[in-house]
Design an enzyme around this catalytic site. Structure first.
Site, PDB file in Angstrom:
ATOM      1  CG  HIS A 103      -0.606  -0.098   2.440  1.00 26.31           C
ATOM      2  ND1 HIS A 103       0.061   1.285   3.385  1.00 26.31           N
ATOM      3  CD2 HIS A 103       0.088  -0.846   3.240  1.00 26.31           C
ATOM      4  CE1 HIS A 103       0.616   0.921   4.429  1.00 26.31           C
ATOM      5  NE2 HIS A 103       0.618  -0.275   4.520  1.00 26.31           N
ATOM      6  CG  ASP A 156      -2.611   3.955   2.886  1.00 21.73           C
ATOM      7  OD1 ASP A 156      -2.470   3.011   2.412  1.00 21.73           O
ATOM      8  OD2 ASP A 156      -3.222   4.165   3.964  1.00 21.73           O
ATOM      9  CG  ASP A 169       3.358   0.518   7.652  1.00 20.13           C
ATOM     10  OD1 ASP A 169       2.971  -0.327   6.662  1.00 20.13           O
ATOM     11  OD2 ASP A 169       2.656   0.867   8.700  1.00 20.13           O
ATOM     12  CD  GLU A 219      -2.926  -1.548   5.713  1.00 22.71           C
ATOM     13  OE1 GLU A 219      -3.231  -2.430   6.667  1.00 22.71           O
ATOM     14  OE2 GLU A 219      -2.518  -0.435   6.291  1.00 22.71           O
ATOM     15  CG  HIS A 225       1.817   2.504  12.881  1.00 21.54           C
ATOM     16  ND1 HIS A 225       0.317   2.046  12.839  1.00 21.54           N
ATOM     17  CD2 HIS A 225       1.991   2.416  11.451  1.00 21.54           C
ATOM     18  CE1 HIS A 225      -0.051   1.556  11.699  1.00 21.54           C
ATOM     19  NE2 HIS A 225       0.906   1.495  11.046  1.00 21.54           N
TER      20      HIS A 225
END
Length: 451
Positions: free
Chosen positions: A87, A89, A120, A151, A415
């Protein structure tokens, strides 16, 4: 084809592609601009076209960012097809002051690159590009490329793929949205815990009452809630709710020292629970209080609290039925009467876990391919974080083997502030993908000859 030498030939381009992608603030959360998301989408489509993918299109699905879909037809009617997922995003960057460099200015760090989303999951988009380039757009298998654009916030792939099974039909899929236990340790993720949320609420009084005049007899809602929450774990910190599945974990795991560093555990504090870390993190349940509504300390009045509420997050065994797991927690809470006070328990969202079958030809090819990529025997691990799209894709292609590996690692700060990816991990993933494609094609060809 030698995977090592071909990876080295394309790595400079892969690294440049990754830096270009990581410079785009493609956050698909509400309140963030849509233009950068679309710019990232267009760049991904352009890069795959330039890499030699003959058919690239954008899927405009309802209520989600566009999906880049590419397809290379099998070179022969008997060749297998591999689906590659990633992904484009990213998570919001959070507080810019917590970053050592601007989150969308890709910055060199020792051995790698720092930026939001660089691991990520843009590292894995770049790795897929590297594999296609290594084969000059003509791999010995059919390839379907799926690069999602939302995602991190409400993936359409939780439910969409089974509605379009022909598009996702394949013999094996590589879902590259994760990576290695630690840098340099090739890791196949074979299990994902399921997830559920439950809300519990207590109401005892019409309004707050003076704690001096009424405390001691008037039922305290917050005290009743705390009493209930205290029944969820035993004295060791293990989950004490009957009906939640727990088994020994036989795969690889972190050392306790690694886990303490990853979790940021304060010095001198114990870890919760008993048994192996793998059992506590992956093949057993976890219940976390993720939210609490009660009077804040800074503005607390001397009053008996009339109302309190908590939100619980349950993680459960990859093979346990989601409804069964959630029902176990709900049933336990509804059975409680702390100080005689009933609880209002509301089940919220729930999602299934996943356990891969690991005895097929794709897994045999992947184990050898990961050894090619990192020079070590591949380990099998799991993750406590659920990835619901895995079940969506698996349901669309029920006969396909599902492999989860990629360029991230446990120290990459996904994150979190200062996310980074290591060049060696990206290179290892490119090597592994090149090798896997060839090994899987060879295995499929031998099986065809045997038939």
């Amino acid at each position: 084809m030698d995977p090592q030498s071909r990876a080295d030939e394309v790595m400079d381009g892969v690294w440049a592609d990754l830096a270009r992608l990581a410079a785009i603030d493609s956050v698909a959360f509400p309140g963030h601009p849509e233009a950068p998301v679309r710019r990232a989408c267009d760049l991904v489509a352009e890069l795959f076209q330039e890499a030699g993918v003959p058919h690239v299109e954008l899927l405009d699905l309802p209520d989600t960012a566009p999906v880049v879909y590419g397809e290379i037809l099998p070179p022969s009617p008997h060749a297998p097809t591999v689906l590659l997922y990633a992904h484009y995003d990213v998570q919001p960057p959070g507080d810019p002051a917590a970053w050592l460099s601007p989150p969308f200015e890709p910055t060199p760090v020792e051995g790698g690159l720092r930026a939001r989303g660089v691991a990520d999951d843009k590292s894995n988009v770049a790795a897929h590009l590297g594999m296609v380039r290594a084969y000059e757009g003509r791999p010995p298998v059919g390839v379907k490329i799926v690069v999602e654009g939302q995602e991190e916030y409400g993936s359409a792939f939780d439910v969409y793929p089974p509605t379009d099974p022909e598009r996702f039909a394949c013999d094996a899929m590589v879902i590259a949205d994760l990576g290695n236990l630690r840098p340099g340790t090739p890791t196949l993720t074979t299990g994902l815990r399921g997830a559920s949320e439950v809300e519990v609420e207590v109401r005892t009084l019409a309004e707050p009452r003076h704690s001096g005049e009424f405390g001691g007899a008037a039922p305290d809602a917050l005290l009743a809630l705390v009493q209930a929450l205290g029944t969820l774990h035993d004295a060791h910190g293990d989950v004490a709710v009957p009906g939640l599945r727990r088994e020994a974990w036989s795969g690889a795991s972190y050392t306790e020292e690694e886990f303490r560093e990853l979790a940021g555990v304060e010095p001198g504090l114990p870890l919760l629970g008993s048994g192996s870390l793998g059992e506590r993190l992956w093949s057993g349940p976890a219940i976390t209080v993720i939210g609490l509504d009660a009077p804040p300390v800074d503005h607390a009045a001397s009053a008996v609290v009339p109302w309190a509420r908590a939100k619980l997050n349950l993680r459960f065994h990859p093979l346990q039925d989601p409804a069964e797991a959630q029902d176990a927690l709900v049933r336990h809470l509804r059975s409680l009467r702390p100080f005689g006070v009933p609880l209002t328990v509301t089940p919220l969202d729930t999602g299934a876990g996943y356990r891969a079958a690991t005895d097929g030809p794709a897994y045999r090819a992947a184990r050898e391919a990961l050894r090619d990529g990192w020079g070590e025997q591949a380990q099998e691990a799991a993750t406590g974080g659920s990835i619901p799209l895995v079940n969506g894709l698996a349901a669309a292609a029920p006969g396909a083997e599902v492999l989860l590996f990629g360029a991230q690692d446990s120290l990459c700060n996904l994150h979190a502030p200062n996310e980074r990816v290591l060049r060696d991990e990206v290179r290892g993933t490119v090597v592994a993908l090149i090798s896997f494609i060839q090994r899987f094609a060879d295995a499929h060809g031998r099986a065809g000859e045997a038939r």
